[in-house]
Scaffold this motif. Sequence first.
Motif, short mmCIF file in Angstrom:
data_model
loop_
_atom_site.label_atom_id
_atom_site.label_comp_id
_atom_site.label_asym_id
_atom_site.label_seq_id
_atom_site.Cartn_x
_atom_site.Cartn_y
_atom_site.Cartn_z
N GLN A 151 0.83 -1.21 0.00
CA GLN A 151 0.00 0.00 0.00
C GLN A 151 0.86 1.25 0.00
O GLN A 151 0.59 2.21 -0.74
CB GLN A 151 -0.92 0.00 1.22
CG GLN A 151 -1.85 1.22 1.25
CD GLN A 151 -2.81 1.18 2.41
OE1 GLN A 151 -2.86 0.21 3.17
NE2 GLN A 151 -3.58 2.23 2.58
N LEU A 152 1.91 1.29 0.81
CA LEU A 152 2.79 2.45 0.84
C LEU A 152 3.53 2.60 -0.48
O LEU A 152 3.72 3.73 -0.98
CB LEU A 152 3.78 2.35 2.00
CG LEU A 152 4.68 3.57 2.21
CD1 LEU A 152 3.83 4.79 2.56
CD2 LEU A 152 5.71 3.31 3.30
N ALA A 153 3.94 1.49 -1.08
CA ALA A 153 4.61 1.56 -2.38
C ALA A 153 3.67 2.12 -3.44
O ALA A 153 4.08 2.90 -4.31
CB ALA A 153 5.10 0.17 -2.79
N THR A 154 2.40 1.76 -3.37
CA THR A 154 1.41 2.29 -4.31
C THR A 154 1.23 3.78 -4.12
O THR A 154 1.16 4.55 -5.09
CB THR A 154 0.07 1.57 -4.12
OG1 THR A 154 0.25 0.16 -4.31
CG2 THR A 154 -0.96 2.07 -5.13
N LEU A 155 1.17 4.22 -2.88
CA LEU A 155 0.97 5.64 -2.59
C LEU A 155 2.16 6.48 -3.04
O LEU A 155 1.99 7.60 -3.52
CB LEU A 155 0.73 5.84 -1.10
CG LEU A 155 -0.61 5.34 -0.55
CD1 LEU A 155 -0.60 5.35 0.97
CD2 LEU A 155 -1.76 6.17 -1.07
N THR A 156 3.35 5.95 -2.88
CA THR A 156 4.57 6.72 -3.17
C THR A 156 5.14 6.45 -4.55
O THR A 156 6.17 7.03 -4.91
CB THR A 156 5.64 6.41 -2.12
OG1 THR A 156 5.91 5.00 -2.10
CG2 THR A 156 5.18 6.85 -0.73
N ALA A 157 4.49 5.55 -5.32
CA ALA A 157 4.96 5.20 -6.66
C ALA A 157 6.39 4.69 -6.64
O ALA A 157 7.21 5.00 -7.50
CB ALA A 157 4.84 6.41 -7.60
N ARG A 158 6.68 3.86 -5.65
CA ARG A 158 8.01 3.23 -5.53
C ARG A 158 7.87 1.72 -5.69
O ARG A 158 6.86 1.15 -5.27
CB ARG A 158 8.63 3.54 -4.17
CG ARG A 158 8.83 5.01 -3.88
CD ARG A 158 9.93 5.59 -4.74
NE ARG A 158 10.11 7.01 -4.50
CZ ARG A 158 10.91 7.51 -3.55
NH1 ARG A 158 11.59 6.68 -2.77
NH2 ARG A 158 11.03 8.81 -3.39
#
Length: 459
Positions: free
Chosen positions: A227-234
Amino acid sequence: MRRISRRLIGVFIVLIFPYTLFAQVMGIEDAVNAALSNYPSLSAAQSALEALRVNAQLIKDNRLPNVRLHDQINVGTANGLSGSYFSMGLIVPTSGGRRPENSSDLASGNIALATADWEVYNFGRFQAEDRLARADILVGEAAVENEKFGIRQTVINTYLELLWLRQTLKIEERNIARVDTARRIIGNLVNNGIRPGLDSSLASVEFSRAKLNYFQMQEELQRAFIQLATLTARPVNALEIDTSFQQQALLMQPIEIKLTADHPLLRYRTNLVNRQTSEIELIRKSALPRVSLLTSAWARGTSLDIDNNFGPIGSGFGFSRTNFLVGIAATVNLMDFHRIKNRSQMQQWRVKQASSQLETQQFQLQNMLTTSDSVMATVRLALLELPTALNSAERAYQQRLSLYNNGLENILGLTDALQLLTTVEKQAVNIQRRAVNVRLHRAYATSNFEDFFSLFRRQ
């Protein structure tokens, strides 16, 4: 034995989450900035704002004079009759003399036309349109800030969830190590006939349960990372968070902050109220008369002479007559005065709705701030009690383990001590979570995140 247990935990980490060993560490502020730079919904809100800005220019462009140029060359018959009719855009008008018979002779003609009309005055409707357009832009700008605020909150919540999951995962790791140590000790005692075989079975069950809890926590951690990777585009395999924060700062009194009208949520609601109010004025102005300046000039040629006789076709392609016309026109639709009454009433209800939503938002934010300030003292007392609780639970476990080794305690007492220590450690994480959430709620209620972010900055 403890060394073997630590190796076992290390194998779990490498097998399940190998990318965390090589990923670049991201702080909470870095995560927020990355999301604000890449998140699609923010780009959509920004595009909507740019559309509103272009619309404001379109409104101004619509007030430019209408200037039309027209030229047509025609060849056809010219049989006329007296009488009036509505053309309805379907009947082609014919200008020709009346004759006793219908003639099939052809006549040519040329008409050139230039017209202009310009609405020069309308008792303030233009100004009302401009105010409404500016109000729409302010709402759009506030919507962008509102979207940023929501994205920031989502990223912070996800980041904190990862932080607490990481801490809980460490507790599960320690629990596996402790259970494995106890299991090995119990196994040796059972093999030597000192303890019954039931103790070994119970220890194996507890060890399996500890590993299952660990695997479940790993699954939740991986979901939060995605989820954090999706939010930060990483990429997920290039993402790792900084799990450190200033725990001692939680015991300090935070800076005093208050709710202000500049809060993104309140500013959006306020601008929405102003926008709805501006539309009422435009509705009222739209029924007032419109004053327009009209001009027209035209030239005409025809192959018919003044006696209505047919001449050579080519003679009608030039111009033989010119005219011009200048005038001022005032237009008003009397029924509009009746229509705007109901439209104004409907819009006033919308204003009331927007005002109520603004008051509700103010109440919710103020209530969140008041609640956070009121529970902060209690949470601080819980933080102060944590070291005592953790030390007591650790000593109780060590004492139970020692008593068990000496044959003075049974397996149930040792298991209780293990579970109590794990429960207290998880409770410690939960209290830290509550303390951080109190700071986050204060930041959310006031849109002042400086004090909150300082908890996660390395000294």
